[in-house]
Design a protein around this motif. Structure first.
Motif, short mmCIF file in Angstrom:
data_model
loop_
_atom_site.label_atom_id
_atom_site.label_comp_id
_atom_site.label_asym_id
_atom_site.label_seq_id
_atom_site.Cartn_x
_atom_site.Cartn_y
_atom_site.Cartn_z
N ARG A 354 0.83 -1.21 0.00
CA ARG A 354 0.00 0.00 0.00
C ARG A 354 0.86 1.26 0.00
NH1 ARG A 354 -3.01 -2.94 3.76
NH2 ARG A 354 -2.21 -1.66 5.46
N THR A 355 1.96 1.23 0.75
CA THR A 355 2.85 2.39 0.78
C THR A 355 3.48 2.65 -0.59
OG1 THR A 355 3.36 2.06 3.13
CG2 THR A 355 4.94 3.34 1.83
N VAL A 356 3.99 1.59 -1.20
CA VAL A 356 4.65 1.74 -2.50
C VAL A 356 3.65 2.20 -3.56
CG1 VAL A 356 5.75 0.47 -4.37
CG2 VAL A 356 6.55 0.16 -2.02
N LEU A 357 2.47 1.63 -3.57
CA LEU A 357 1.47 2.01 -4.56
C LEU A 357 1.00 3.44 -4.36
CD1 LEU A 357 -0.60 -1.30 -4.75
CD2 LEU A 357 0.94 -0.37 -6.50
N ASP A 358 0.88 3.87 -3.08
CA ASP A 358 0.46 5.25 -2.84
C ASP A 358 1.57 6.22 -3.26
OD1 ASP A 358 -1.57 7.13 -1.62
OD2 ASP A 358 0.22 7.68 -0.47
#
Length: 468
Positions: A354-358
């Motif tokens: 989720r962090t990388v995609l955000d």
């Protein structure tokens, strides 16, 4: 007087060719039109239309395709381009695959071959050999089979310089003035036209997809890396040396992550599939079995080896590209990251995904906001295999960030859309290159000979269906 007479003959021939081109282009993009409607649409007299159409029918470029009732008179005969009478080939040279497709004149697919690219094998001779294998696999008709093949269009990464012998500069895979057209002449007798892959994707979308009817458009291709192409007033904008659109190498963060081009902080180092996978691996470890093997994008072929551009860090260096999966595994790895984002929210994998995609969505949104402020496009169209995979997950966030990082009025007048042609867009767009030349030449069929004349029809063709 002889010179004057010769000039008059040439003038008549030029007018004839121009009229043929005008009628062919209108028929190609509008289809099934009567002679009377062609006259009204093009401004040519009915006599000129009848004469030119007769010549095009005799030459096999146009066919009569039925009739419709007219008011108080004989039925009107409808005309169409002879779609099955000509073929073209489009080639997408990607960093994970080479796709070769054979089409008829209106780009109905007839055959396809897809060849995985071996990690790190971007030697020009190897790429040409794989294209040749693809041409054999799709069964390009021979010159003796009666179906003219107008040429092979190739879309590939890098800067394509349109000299008589087209050369390609692609720093991220180590190509420096590679004579691609000359190399292709060793494997095919068909005319070869070469362009940047994002430009061919954009041309396909302008002709048949999300770019229809738009004059000022930005096309974004997100794959292993990223790139862009632009149309201004319906014409392709290429810059003084055809390198316009290297959007992936604008600086997103001064002194930031190492990009595969050798610089630091490029936008591509935060958005491309390879970057997404590398950043995920940095958090959760290398889950894809490629520890110690550098990816094609700049970590080298072994730990500690420089990139193709000569400036890459050792594989796994903190804040740089971690060891990412081999290119043939990138799609599976990206799908796994997208799935991980929906796992147990307390798990390290889910948090990392989720962090990388955000972060990816934020960088992409800011990048699009900058494009909106700089170019004031009517549409921004996102494509590429990774862009299409990521869209459902990140596009709403991208839209939000782009809104927050662009001026209100230009943003309100810009539409952010996905490309409509899917993963075939680059190959289909490459196939438009020989089609565009055919239309611009008034239906002239090029000789099957190992010759590339260096003429790029893209600016005219990118005017698209809205131009007669």
């Amino acid at each position: 007087m002889a010179v004057q007479g010769g000039r008059n003959v040439r003038d008549v021939r030029d007018v004839r060719r121009s009229n043929k081109s005008l009628l062919l282009r209108h028929l190609y993009f509008h289809r099934l039109i009567s002679r009377l409607d062609l006259s009204r649409a093009t401004g040519l007299s009915t006599a000129s239309v009848s004469s030119v159409v007769a010549e095009l029918i005799e030459g096999g470029q146009v066919v009569e395709a039925g009739a419709v009732e007219s008011e108080g008179g004989r039925p009107r005969i409808l005309l169409d381009v002879n779609a099955p009478g000509f073929q073209v080939v489009g080639v997408d040279v990607g960093e994970t695959h080479i796709r070769v497709e054979r089409f008829d004149l209106v780009l109905t697919e007839l055959a396809r071959a897809e060849i995985p690219v071996v990690a790190g094998r971007y030697e020009p001779e190897a790429v040409v050999a794989e294209i040749a294998a693809g041409l054999a696999a799709v069964g390009v008709p021979g010159a003796d089979l009666g179906v003219p093949v107008l040429g092979v269009g190739i879309g590939l990464p890098g800067i394509v310089v349109g000299h008589p012998d087209s050369v390609v500069h692609c720093q991220t895979i180590g190509w420096d003035a590679v004579p691609m057209a000359a190399l292709m002449r060793d494997v095919t007798d068909l005319p070869v036209l070469i362009d940047n892959g994002v430009s061919t994707m954009g041309q396909a979308e302008m002709w048949f997809g999300a770019g229809l009817g738009a004059a000022d458009t930005v096309f974004l291709l997100i794959g292993s890396g990223i790139g862009s192409a632009m149309t201004v007033g319906g014409l392709s904008y290429r810059g003084s040396t055809t390198s316009a659109g290297e959007w992936g190498h604008v600086t997103a963060e001064v002194g930031g992550r190492q990009c595969r081009c050798g610089a630091r902080g490029c936008l591509e180092a935060y958005i491309g599939a390879e970057s997404i996978i590398a950043r995920f691996c940095e958090v959760v470890g290398d889950e894809y079995g490629s520890a110690g093997a550098g990816s094609a994008a700049g970590t080298g072929t072994a730990a500690g080896t420089g990139s193709a551009a000569g400036a890459g860090p050792a594989a796994g260096t903190a804040t740089d590209h971690a060891a990412a999966p081999a290119p043939t595994d990138e799609e599976a790895a990206l799908l796994d990251i997208l799935a991980a984002a929906h796992e147990d929210p307390t798990s390290p994998r889910a948090r990392a995904a989720r962090t990388v995609l955000d972060e990816t969505a934020v960088h992409l949104g800011v990048g699009i906001g900058n494009l909106i402020n700089l170019f004031n496009p009517e549409r921004v169209i996102v494509g590429g295999w990774a862009g299409l995979l990521l869209a459902d997950e990140i596009l709403p966030r991208v839209h939000e960030v782009a809104r927050d990082h662009s001026l209100r009025y230009p943003f309100s007048r810009t539409s952010l859309q996905l490309g409509r042609l899917g993963r075939d867009a680059v190959a289909r767009g490459a196939a438009t290159l020989p089609v565009a030349r055919f239309l611009d030449d008034g239906g002239k069929v090029p000789l099957r000979a190992p010759v590339f004349d260096g003429s790029f029809p893209v600016p005219t063709a990118l005017a698209g269906p809205g131009t007669t």
